[in-house]
Design an enzyme around this catalytic site. Structure first.
Site, PDB file in Angstrom:
ATOM      1  N   HIS A   1       0.814  -1.220   0.000  1.00 23.17           N
ATOM      2  CA  HIS A   1       0.000   0.000   0.000  1.00 23.17           C
ATOM      3  C   HIS A   1       0.854   1.279   0.000  1.00 23.17           C
ATOM      4  CE1 HIS A   1      -4.206   1.195   0.006  1.00 23.17           C
ATOM      5  NE2 HIS A   1      -3.834   2.259   0.711  1.00 23.17           N
TER       6      HIS A   1
ATOM      7  N   GLU B   1      -2.178   2.289  -6.111  1.00 16.23           N
ATOM      8  CA  GLU B   1      -2.066   3.585  -6.761  1.00 16.23           C
ATOM      9  C   GLU B   1      -0.628   3.986  -7.076  1.00 16.23           C
ATOM     10  OE1 GLU B   1      -4.271   6.253  -4.285  1.00 16.23           O
ATOM     11  OE2 GLU B   1      -6.102   5.085  -4.498  1.00 16.23           O
TER      12      GLU B   1
ATOM     13  N   GLU C   1     -11.547   0.516  -4.653  1.00 14.43           N
ATOM     14  CA  GLU C   1     -11.951   1.573  -3.721  1.00 14.43           C
ATOM     15  C   GLU C   1     -12.995   2.469  -4.373  1.00 14.43           C
ATOM     16  OE1 GLU C   1      -8.817   3.914  -2.057  1.00 14.43           O
ATOM     17  OE2 GLU C   1      -7.515   2.189  -1.659  1.00 14.43           O
TER      18      GLU C   1
END
Length: 448
Positions: free
Chosen positions: A195, A244, A378
């Site tokens: 993450h 991301e 998400e």
């Protein structure tokens, strides 16, 4: 993800659709502080929607419930009627697998939390650094009982190494494993990832050529260890390469005009890192030979996945259709994520619903229609002065639109309910109940 980013521009600007993702994952200092404040104020401000038996109270209007005086805080809502034509979904192992994932939730601001340069005496304390309570098995059971069949457990690893070669602290890995087991044993699908390790200060990975060699080694080392640890878990455990991936701190962190050289370089680095991820997992043996793997594009945004430079990794040793396109989309941005934006959304107005349909239709046409599965890892809409009806409308429409096109979506539950930041919490972990049952019910109405 991070919490602040720009939103989509038009014309030559490639997508501030990219910003769909930005805020949910809580990485700004203000967000961390707010998460801590949340627990201090929740008991006074949170709505008690535990159920008929609840005797929790707030300071608003009084209602009598089966002889018990109960205070009501949230307004009544109505789940809208939504009708979206079901698209034709090619039936293969991957599309059926994603269909069976149904709908999901994120255990946000938990194992993904980090405190760089801090004086924490124990790295295990990062679990509560942004969300002041440890995850319990009951929390996982409550998510599943509410209808969430999939849980994403975001994990940051860079605060948890025992040497310079990225060897993960066994205590931290055991704790993550424990929560994974709770979900797996309860019958849930589980996603784990890398993450908040995408920044230069962490010394982990950064998707440009200058940092590529280090980044490749980092991705390989983490997934070697995770693949070994979880090799015998069945297909309900899903690996996601990165969260991301982007040029953190760059002017094009969250958006970019078409054919921007520095971003094109980053896109190619992300492609190569996704390939390293797939190769590492597949070579590790056990059930990893056929495990479902999620791979994002730049920012994990829809436009990142739709960019002509993005490509799915090759997977010659794995089964067909076991690579899943991973995207995040807080869309429409001004409503869903921009805390200074509008609080209004209605299923009756195309201004908001059109943004949702547009990006989902593009993903359908490029990927799902051709048999490649897509998961929206998400999504969500922040609370704006208790605009609960608008958020119910949004949740209902978003899920209906995604499911009509064969996609699974996961709400970003960061455990935050108050303050001026990204209040995306649904489940109050300290009290053990859903604050926004109406949103959960709206989601579940359109899953199947």
């Amino acid at each position: 993800m991070r919490k602040k980013f720009l939103k989509k521009a038009t014309g030559v600007f490639m997508a501030m659709f990219l910003m769909f993702s930005a805020a949910g994952c809580g990485s700004d200092k203000a967000d961390k502080n707010e998460a801590k404040q949340t627990t201090a104020t929740q008991e006074a401000t949170i709505v008690c929607t535990k159920g008929p038996e609840s005797t929790e109270k707030t300071t608003n209007t009084t209602e009598e419930t089966e002889g018990t005086t109960e205070k009501k805080f949230l307004p009544d809502t109505t789940i809208p009627e939504v009708s979206i034509e079901k698209h034709e979904i090619p039936e293969n192992e991957g599309t059926v697998f994603v269909k069976n994932m149904r709908v999901g939730i994120n255990l946000g601001n938990t194992f993904d939390a980090y405190v760089d340069g801090s004086s924490l005496k124990d790295d295990m304390d990062t679990e509560t650094a942004w969300n002041s309570t440890k995850t319990t098995e009951q929390t996982i059971k409550d998510y599943h009982a509410a209808g969430f069949d999939t849980i994403r457990i975001p994990v940051s690893w860079h605060n948890h190494f025992t040497d310079d070669d990225y060897t993960i602290n066994e205590k931290w890995l055991n704790r993550v494993n424990e929560v994974v087991d709770w979900a797996i044993n309860d019958g849930m699908y589980v996603i784990i990832n890398i993450h908040h390790d995408n920044h230069e200060e962490a010394g982990c990975f950064y998707p440009d050529e200058a940092h590529y060699e280090q980044s490749e080694h980092y991705i390989k080392r983490i997934w070697e260890q995770l693949s070994t640890r979880f090799a015998d878990y069945d297909e309900k455990l899903i690996f996601e390469a990165m969260n991301e991936p982007r040029l953190v701190g760059n002017q094009y962190e969250w958006w970019y005009p078409a054919n921007t050289a520095v971003v094109n370089e980053s896109i190619e680095c992300i492609n190569k890192l996704n390939q390293v991820f797939v190769d590492t997992v597949r070579a590790s043996g056990g059930n990893n030979a056929s495990r479902y793997l999620m791979c994002p594009g730049y920012d994990a945004s829809p436009d990142g996945a739709l960019d002509n430079g993005y490509r799915l990794p090759e997977d010659p040793s794995g089964p067909a259709n076991h690579i899943i396109v991973s995207v995040h989309a807080y869309t429409p941005y001004d409503f869903a994520l921009n805390v200074s934006g509008t609080s209004y959304f209605s299923v009756a107005e195309k201004k908001g619903t059109g943004d949702i349909d547009t990006f989902m239709e593009k993903l359908y046409q490029k990927y799902i229609k051709n048999g490649t599965p897509v998961v929206i890892g998400e999504f969500g809409a922040v609370d704006k002065n208790k605009n609960i009806q608008e958020r119910v409308d949004f949740a209902a429409y978003y899920i209906a639109s995604a499911r009509a096109r064969g996609m699974t979506a996961l709400w970003w539950d960061n455990g935050a309910f108050s303050g001026n930041g990204e209040s995306l919490g649904l489940y109050y972990r300290i009290g053990g109940y859903f604050v926004y049952k109406d949103i959960v019910e709206a989601i579940m109405k359109y899953v199947d």
